[in-house]
Scaffold this active site. Structure first.
Site, short mmCIF file in Angstrom:
data_model
loop_
_atom_site.label_atom_id
_atom_site.label_comp_id
_atom_site.label_asym_id
_atom_site.label_seq_id
_atom_site.Cartn_x
_atom_site.Cartn_y
_atom_site.Cartn_z
N GLY A 59 0.80 -1.23 0.00
CA GLY A 59 0.00 0.00 0.00
C GLY A 59 0.83 1.27 0.00
N GLU A 60 2.13 1.18 0.24
CA GLU A 60 2.96 2.39 0.23
C GLU A 60 3.14 2.89 -1.20
OE1 GLU A 60 6.56 1.29 2.28
OE2 GLU A 60 5.50 0.98 4.18
N HIS A 151 -8.23 29.01 -0.29
CA HIS A 151 -9.41 29.33 0.52
C HIS A 151 -9.15 30.55 1.40
CE1 HIS A 151 -13.08 28.88 2.70
NE2 HIS A 151 -12.40 28.78 3.82
N LYS A 215 -23.94 33.54 6.59
CA LYS A 215 -24.33 32.19 7.05
C LYS A 215 -23.55 31.84 8.29
CE LYS A 215 -20.89 29.50 4.54
NZ LYS A 215 -20.47 28.77 3.37
N ARG A 217 -22.14 28.17 10.53
CA ARG A 217 -22.01 26.72 10.44
C ARG A 217 -22.23 26.12 11.82
NH1 ARG A 217 -20.58 24.48 5.79
NH2 ARG A 217 -19.35 25.63 4.27
N ASP A 241 -18.19 31.53 -5.62
CA ASP A 241 -17.58 30.94 -4.42
C ASP A 241 -16.23 30.33 -4.81
OD1 ASP A 241 -17.35 30.24 -1.78
OD2 ASP A 241 -19.21 29.11 -1.69
N THR A 246 -20.25 20.18 -0.12
CA THR A 246 -21.52 19.44 -0.07
C THR A 246 -22.58 20.08 -0.96
OG1 THR A 246 -22.36 20.78 1.75
CG2 THR A 246 -21.09 18.81 2.33
N GLY A 248 -24.33 22.59 -0.03
CA GLY A 248 -25.32 23.22 0.85
C GLY A 248 -25.31 24.74 0.77
N THR A 249 -24.12 25.33 0.75
CA THR A 249 -24.01 26.79 0.69
C THR A 249 -24.70 27.33 -0.56
OG1 THR A 249 -21.90 26.69 1.87
CG2 THR A 249 -22.32 28.70 0.59
C1 R5P Z 1 -16.71 28.49 2.77
O1 R5P Z 1 -16.06 29.24 3.48
C2 R5P Z 1 -16.39 28.25 1.33
O2 R5P Z 1 -16.06 29.43 0.68
C3 R5P Z 1 -17.54 27.56 0.63
O3 R5P Z 1 -18.68 28.40 0.67
C4 R5P Z 1 -17.87 26.27 1.29
O4 R5P Z 1 -16.72 25.52 1.51
C5 R5P Z 1 -18.84 25.45 0.48
O5 R5P Z 1 -19.10 24.29 1.20
P1 R5P Z 1 -20.45 23.49 1.00
O6 R5P Z 1 -20.62 23.26 -0.48
O7 R5P Z 1 -20.25 22.22 1.78
O8 R5P Z 1 -21.57 24.30 1.57
#
Ligand code: R5P
Length: 338
Positions: A59-60, A151, A215, A217, A241, A246, A248-249
């Protein structure tokens, strides 16, 4: 699916004068995003160099650089996408091999920089994983990092070697500008407070105004919208963004914008992590279309749905060219977007 692949804005640096020969540099890739690596090499009109990046039976990770790099400027392309730890280890081991093989410099090209959300302690006894990644990259032999839309821009300061943080924003501006999504009928939306500066630049270039969603979290990977500031009524909205994890945002943001009177929702994001059910929840959402880049390989299922791909290959190709010829990288982003 072809109409889901968008031709990016042309980005070429007076290529005759600054044409790279394959005897000048060597470009290697790990396994994380081979299609992008091939496209970057194709943009520069040189072949990818050969290396074995495989697994031992236990696996290495097994790496063997298959050609001499002695005295060369070497670029290694590797995204820190899933499987994140394996991809990081491939990169580190490749850097080690290249440095030990006497490359003049080991320039690490990381289209998507992972662990970037863990860039500060938000509670006691948490790690700063992004700093740890920066430390181990340097120890492994990296002499420069070329990445995109970190980020948190402050991560550049976690390194004591040069970091070029490139932007996908000009590619998105070019796309929406040519699609006719510009001017006062449009509103650009930041889906959180952290993205306000990016949204402001985007809005300025599309000649329009912006709105911000706030928003919180409650848990990692979950979010709740607290408030939205700005006028979106009767307008088409473009959410911008840095990443979609996910989904969700984006989806909650889109629902909020519809509730506040926006007529149509578009979205764009640099890094398509597309974790869990992100593709499905976005396809089932009120969003019309999502523009993403290929810093991370895009699943085919996404390109059969609402997603369109804009490649960053020429942006990275030009950044490599400019590093090699000691030209300014930041002026790449001063180009006009028409
Ligand atoms: C948050 O700080 C980032 O800029 C994105 O908005 C975030 O990572 C998106 O994550 P998700 O799609 O899970 O909501």
């Amino acid at each position: 699916m072809d109409n889901h692949i968008i031709k990016p804005m042309p980005m070429v640096t007076n290529s005759e004068r600054y044409s790279i020969k394959d005897e000048d540099i060597k470009i290697f890739t790990g396994n994380s995003n081979m299609e992008l690596a091939r496209d970057i090499a194709a943009h520069l009109e040189i072949p990818l160099s050969h290396a074995i990046v495989d697994r031992f039976e236990n696996g290495e990770i097994k790496v063997k650089i298959e050609e001499s790099v002695r005295g060369y400027e070497v670029f290694v392309i590797q995204s820190m996408c899933c499987p994140v730890s394996d991809n990081i280890m491939e990169l580190l081991i490749m850097c080690d091999a290249l440095e030990r093989a006497s490359a003049t410099s080991v320039n690490v090209v990381v289209p998507y920089f992972g662990y970037a959300k863990q860039e500060k302690k938000t509670a006691g006894r948490e790690p700063i994983s992004a700093k740890l990644i920066a430390n181990i990259m340097t120890v492994a032999g990296a002499s420069r990092v070329v990445t995109m839309d970190l980020h948190a821009a402050a991560i550049q300061g976690f390194f004591d070697i040069p970091v070029d943080n490139l932007y996908a924003l000009p590619l998105f501006v070019h796309y929406y500008y040519n699609k006719g999504l510009r001017g006062k009928d449009i509103v650009v939306v930041s889906p959180d407070a952290g993205g306000v500066a990016r949204a402001r630049h985007f809005a300025e270039r599309l000649g329009t105004t912006m709105a911000v969603i706030f928003k919180r979290r409650p848990e990692p990977d979950q979010n709740e919208i607290i408030e939205m500031v700005g006028d979106v009524k009767g307008k088409k909205a473009i959410i911008i963004d840095d990443m979609i994890s996910t989904g969700g945002t984006l989806v909650k943001g889109a629902e909020k914008l519809i509730e506040k009177g926006a007529t149509e929702i578009y979205a764009c994001a640099t890094h398509p992590i597309l974790a869990a059910d992100a593709i499905k929840i976005i396809n089932d959402s009120p969003i019309t279309e999502v523009a993403i880049t290929d810093t991370i390989p895009i699943p085919e299922a996404a390109l059969r749905g609402k997603f369109v791909k804009i490649s960053v290959a020429s942006t990275f190709g030009e950044a490599i060219r400019r590093n090699f010829f000691n030209l300014s990288v930041s002026t790449l982003f001063d180009q006009k977007y028409k």
